[in-house]
Scaffold this motif. Structure first.
Motif, short mmCIF file in Angstrom:
data_model
loop_
_atom_site.label_atom_id
_atom_site.label_comp_id
_atom_site.label_asym_id
_atom_site.label_seq_id
_atom_site.Cartn_x
_atom_site.Cartn_y
_atom_site.Cartn_z
N ALA A 51 -41.41 -59.08 53.88
CA ALA A 51 -40.78 -58.96 52.56
C ALA A 51 -39.54 -58.10 52.66
CB ALA A 51 -41.76 -58.34 51.57
N CYS A 52 -38.49 -58.49 51.99
CA CYS A 52 -37.23 -57.74 51.93
C CYS A 52 -37.47 -56.47 51.12
CB CYS A 52 -36.18 -58.62 51.26
SG CYS A 52 -34.63 -57.79 50.95
N ASP A 53 -37.01 -55.31 51.63
CA ASP A 53 -37.24 -54.06 50.87
C ASP A 53 -35.99 -53.62 50.12
OD1 ASP A 53 -35.72 -53.22 52.95
OD2 ASP A 53 -37.23 -51.87 53.82
N GLN A 54 -34.96 -54.46 50.10
CA GLN A 54 -33.76 -54.11 49.33
C GLN A 54 -33.86 -54.65 47.91
OE1 GLN A 54 -31.11 -56.11 51.89
NE2 GLN A 54 -30.91 -54.41 53.32
N ALA A 55 -33.09 -54.04 46.98
CA ALA A 55 -33.08 -54.49 45.59
C ALA A 55 -32.22 -55.75 45.48
CB ALA A 55 -32.51 -53.38 44.71
N ARG A 56 -32.87 -56.90 45.58
CA ARG A 56 -32.15 -58.19 45.46
C ARG A 56 -32.90 -59.08 44.49
NH1 ARG A 56 -32.18 -60.84 50.81
NH2 ARG A 56 -30.73 -62.30 49.89
N ASP A 57 -32.18 -59.89 43.75
CA ASP A 57 -32.82 -60.78 42.76
C ASP A 57 -33.35 -62.05 43.42
OD1 ASP A 57 -32.56 -59.21 40.56
OD2 ASP A 57 -30.70 -60.13 39.87
N PRO A 58 -34.44 -62.59 42.87
CA PRO A 58 -34.94 -63.88 43.36
C PRO A 58 -34.16 -65.02 42.71
CG PRO A 58 -36.32 -63.12 41.57
CD PRO A 58 -35.28 -62.05 41.78
N LEU A 59 -34.24 -66.19 43.33
CA LEU A 59 -33.74 -67.40 42.68
C LEU A 59 -34.80 -67.82 41.67
CD1 LEU A 59 -31.49 -69.48 42.61
CD2 LEU A 59 -32.59 -70.68 44.49
N VAL A 60 -34.39 -68.03 40.43
CA VAL A 60 -35.35 -68.34 39.35
C VAL A 60 -35.04 -69.73 38.79
CG1 VAL A 60 -36.13 -67.67 37.04
CG2 VAL A 60 -35.65 -65.91 38.75
N TYR A 61 -36.09 -70.50 38.56
CA TYR A 61 -35.95 -71.87 38.05
C TYR A 61 -36.71 -72.01 36.74
CZ TYR A 61 -35.36 -76.94 38.65
OH TYR A 61 -34.99 -78.25 38.53
N PHE A 62 -36.03 -72.54 35.72
CA PHE A 62 -36.65 -72.65 34.39
C PHE A 62 -35.99 -73.80 33.64
CE2 PHE A 62 -36.58 -71.11 29.86
CZ PHE A 62 -37.95 -71.24 29.62
N ARG A 63 -36.80 -74.67 33.05
CA ARG A 63 -36.29 -75.82 32.27
C ARG A 63 -35.21 -76.60 33.01
NH1 ARG A 63 -36.05 -73.71 25.98
NH2 ARG A 63 -38.30 -73.55 25.74
N GLY A 64 -35.46 -76.87 34.30
CA GLY A 64 -34.57 -77.75 35.05
C GLY A 64 -33.29 -77.10 35.57
N GLY A 65 -33.18 -75.77 35.49
CA GLY A 65 -31.96 -75.12 36.00
C GLY A 65 -32.25 -73.74 36.55
N TYR A 66 -31.28 -73.21 37.30
CA TYR A 66 -31.42 -71.85 37.84
C TYR A 66 -31.07 -70.83 36.76
CZ TYR A 66 -31.36 -74.38 42.24
OH TYR A 66 -31.63 -75.25 43.26
N GLY B 78 -40.16 -68.86 40.74
CA GLY B 78 -39.24 -68.65 41.84
C GLY B 78 -38.99 -69.98 42.52
N VAL B 79 -38.20 -69.95 43.57
CA VAL B 79 -37.93 -71.16 44.36
C VAL B 79 -38.16 -70.80 45.83
CG1 VAL B 79 -36.21 -72.90 44.98
CG2 VAL B 79 -36.17 -71.89 42.69
N ALA B 80 -38.78 -71.72 46.55
CA ALA B 80 -39.08 -71.47 47.97
C ALA B 80 -38.67 -72.66 48.81
CB ALA B 80 -40.58 -71.19 48.14
N LEU B 81 -38.46 -72.39 50.10
CA LEU B 81 -38.23 -73.49 51.05
C LEU B 81 -39.41 -73.56 51.99
CD1 LEU B 81 -34.54 -73.27 52.34
CD2 LEU B 81 -35.45 -74.64 50.48
#
Ligand SMILES: Cc1cc2nc3c(=O)[nH]c(=O)nc-3n(C[C@H](O)[C@H](O)[C@H](O)COP(=O)(O)O)c2cc1C
Length: 166
Positions: free
Chosen positions: A143-158, A21-24
């Motif tokens: 935590a958000c209880d709605q069905a929302r996708d996370p930001l995903v990071y893999f091999r240098g890209g989203y 995932g990605v976090a701030l």
């Protein structure tokens, strides 16, 4: 190219195969300005006591503000937050706008629209090569209880998740 650089490239590539995932990270700097940094080194550590970890590069422009602060927040980003993620990963672009966050109970930075938010007191730092590991004692979690996708990071890209986000 030196063999040391070759090795670092191979290491980066190998590390990049771990999809995350990605976090701030959010902190108030010495002037009480809200600043943020994009990270993917977040890990859950312990439930009792409630602890999390993440790693900060020693050459980050935010090294001084973050290491000087005794609190920080961690905000898990949603799939529609790529713009904010990119901005907070750019050198010199770490200032939050007032409408981008809401204060936690302690006054910490809870990023609006995030999937989860943690307000932490600094528990421990560990020197680790060119990074410092931060352990945060979690004082508030949401935590958000709605069905929302996370930001995903893999091999240098989203990346997009293939599931239904539920
Ligand atoms: C997806 C992603 C994950 C990142 N993860 C980390 C991390 O875990 N730790 C870190 O110190 N920097 C991480 N960075 C880099 C910082 O966000 C930032 O780009 C870098 O520190 C350069 O800016 P600065 O010198 O102003 O800090 C990541 C960047 C991106 C795009």
């Amino acid at each position: 190219m030196s063999s040391e650089m070759l090795q670092q490239k191979a290491l980066r590539q190998a590390f990049g195969n771990f999809g995350t995932g990605v976090a701030l990270i959010g902190v108030h700097d010495a002037n009480q300005k809200a600043v943020g940094l994009t990270i993917n080194s977040f890990a859950s550590v312990s439930l009792e006591p409630a602890l999390l970890s993440w790693c900060l590069a020693k050459d980050s422009q935010l090294f001084a503000p973050i290491t000087d602060a005794d609190r920080f927040s961690v905000n898990i980003l949603a799939a529609d937050q790529t713009e904010l993620s990119n901005r907070m990963a750019m050198p010199g672009e770490h200032l939050f706008q007032a409408d981008e966050w809401t204060a936690s109970a302690s006054g910490g930075i809870f990023v609006n629209g995030a999937l989860a938010q943690f307000d932490c007191r600094l528990h421990q730092t560990i020197e680790a090569g060119d990074h410092v590991v931060f352990l945060g004692a979690i004082e508030e979690a949401w935590a958000c209880d709605q069905a929302r996708d996370p930001l995903v990071y893999f091999r240098g890209g989203y990346r997009q998740l293939l599931g239904d986000g539920a």
